[in-house]
Design a protein around this motif. Sequence first.
Motif, PDB file in Angstrom:
ATOM      1  N   ASN B 122       0.778  -1.258   0.029  1.00 17.99           N
ATOM      2  CA  ASN B 122       0.075  -0.098   0.099  1.00 17.99           C
ATOM      3  C   ASN B 122       0.873   1.197  -0.096  1.00 17.99           C
ATOM      4  O   ASN B 122       0.355   2.185   0.482  1.00 17.99           O
ATOM      5  N   ALA B 177      -4.587  -6.514  -7.767  1.00 17.89           N
ATOM      6  CA  ALA B 177      -5.185  -5.298  -7.121  1.00 17.89           C
ATOM      7  C   ALA B 177      -6.744  -5.867  -6.583  1.00 17.89           C
ATOM      8  O   ALA B 177      -7.226  -6.611  -7.189  1.00 17.89           O
ATOM      9  N   ASN B 179      -9.184  -3.364  -6.012  1.00 15.67           N
ATOM     10  CA  ASN B 179     -10.057  -2.029  -6.140  1.00 15.67           C
ATOM     11  C   ASN B 179     -11.383  -1.903  -6.919  1.00 15.67           C
ATOM     12  O   ASN B 179     -12.013  -1.271  -6.494  1.00 15.67           O
ATOM     13  N   LEU B 210      -2.080  -5.040  -4.553  1.00 14.76           N
ATOM     14  CA  LEU B 210      -2.137  -3.573  -4.313  1.00 14.76           C
ATOM     15  C   LEU B 210      -3.168  -3.465  -3.362  1.00 14.76           C
ATOM     16  O   LEU B 210      -4.446  -3.717  -3.731  1.00 14.76           O
ATOM     17  N   THR B 212      -5.072  -0.483   0.080  1.00 15.12           N
ATOM     18  CA  THR B 212      -5.043   1.020  -0.114  1.00 15.12           C
ATOM     19  C   THR B 212      -4.801   1.373   1.693  1.00 15.12           C
ATOM     20  O   THR B 212      -4.893   0.403   2.421  1.00 15.12           O
ATOM     21  N   TRP B 217      -2.904   7.847   3.617  1.00 14.84           N
ATOM     22  CA  TRP B 217      -3.144   8.498   2.504  1.00 14.84           C
ATOM     23  C   TRP B 217      -3.814   9.806   2.669  1.00 14.84           C
ATOM     24  O   TRP B 217      -3.650  10.668   1.865  1.00 14.84           O
ATOM     25  N   SER B 224      -9.439   6.637  -2.190  1.00 17.77           N
ATOM     26  CA  SER B 224      -8.345   5.742  -1.886  1.00 17.77           C
ATOM     27  C   SER B 224      -8.166   4.519  -3.151  1.00 17.77           C
ATOM     28  O   SER B 224      -7.112   4.334  -3.835  1.00 17.77           O
ATOM     29  N   MET B 228      -5.319   4.532  -6.137  1.00 16.67           N
ATOM     30  CA  MET B 228      -4.647   3.257  -6.336  1.00 16.67           C
ATOM     31  C   MET B 228      -4.529   3.044  -7.951  1.00 16.67           C
ATOM     32  O   MET B 228      -3.448   2.921  -8.496  1.00 16.67           O
ATOM     33  N   MET B 232      -1.022   4.202  -8.540  1.00 16.05           N
ATOM     34  CA  MET B 232      -0.111   2.996  -8.169  1.00 16.05           C
ATOM     35  C   MET B 232      -0.181   2.219  -9.302  1.00 16.05           C
ATOM     36  O   MET B 232       0.881   1.516  -9.472  1.00 16.05           O
TER      37      MET B 232
END
Lengths: 68, 248
Positions: B122, B177, B179, B210, B212, B217, B224, B228, B232
Amino acid sequence: MPRVEFDEERCKGCGLCVSVCPQKIIALQKDKLNSKGFHPAGVVDMDRCTGCTMCATICPDVVITVYR
Amino acid sequence: MKPVFTRTTGLTDKPFHYCPGCTHGIIHRLIAEVMVEMGILDTTIGVSPVGCTYNNYEYFACDMVQAAHGRAPAVGTAIKRVHPDNMVFTYQGDGDLAAIGAAEIVHAAARGEKISTFFVNNAVYGMTSGQMAPTTLVGQVTTTSPFGRRPEFEGYPINVSEMIATLRGAVYVERVAVNDFAHISKAKKAIRKAFRVQQEGLGFSMVEILSTCPTNWGKDPVASLRWMEDAMFKQYPLGVYRGQELEV
């Protein structure tokens, strides 16, 4: 009729389920607090739920059970 | 009407202590679900790291061991060599794996230890309140890089998956990830593949996930996830870095 259940005591009110619901029927219940002090998420209009499981998939605290 | 999504039995009932919106919880759930679906919950031994997830031995319903900071791959090596029939995984953050534990992960991978590592990146030190990590992006503001990370002063981020993929002992390395729905599904497949590689005795497997850190942050949980994707993903491209041809 699809249905979701929230284990409100586990919810931290992060709002990720609210942001991913394709039907836009989830909201944080501003008139309610759980014992952690968060406003738990809940479904506003259960009749429109399709049981897609997107809310349960993104939920970081594994709060949601989905029935279909 | 039947339940199509329920809390997996691979997790205990204990509520996670993570901050609201922290995606560690999603990653915990995926690992737990894969263990249950593969029928390996009773034979798996996990190694907890130091960092925000230091006490994830409370959350996984399999056997767990706590390792010293960064030493999870060394502890995992010992467990696997003594108990070769058990599945062994380490769960490590970027402060644990990419900083203090950089040596352990490199050598465990080089030796081809038959363990699976789940590396949660993260880009910040979470537990200690948001200091710069080896994985912090160039320009990213943290409590110890208040003007943004400057390469001439603080150096460049480490792309761990790319680095580990250069080692012959590493059989399967993928970066995923958590997300959105599609990426979470891919992440689960990668976790399953890592366990399958271990089950087949092929060698070291690692999945970089990956994640958060909304608290450190300074962003809300939804923002967030967007950060990402926007920031990211550029520094840490998703994909399979080792073991594309593997069919397990």
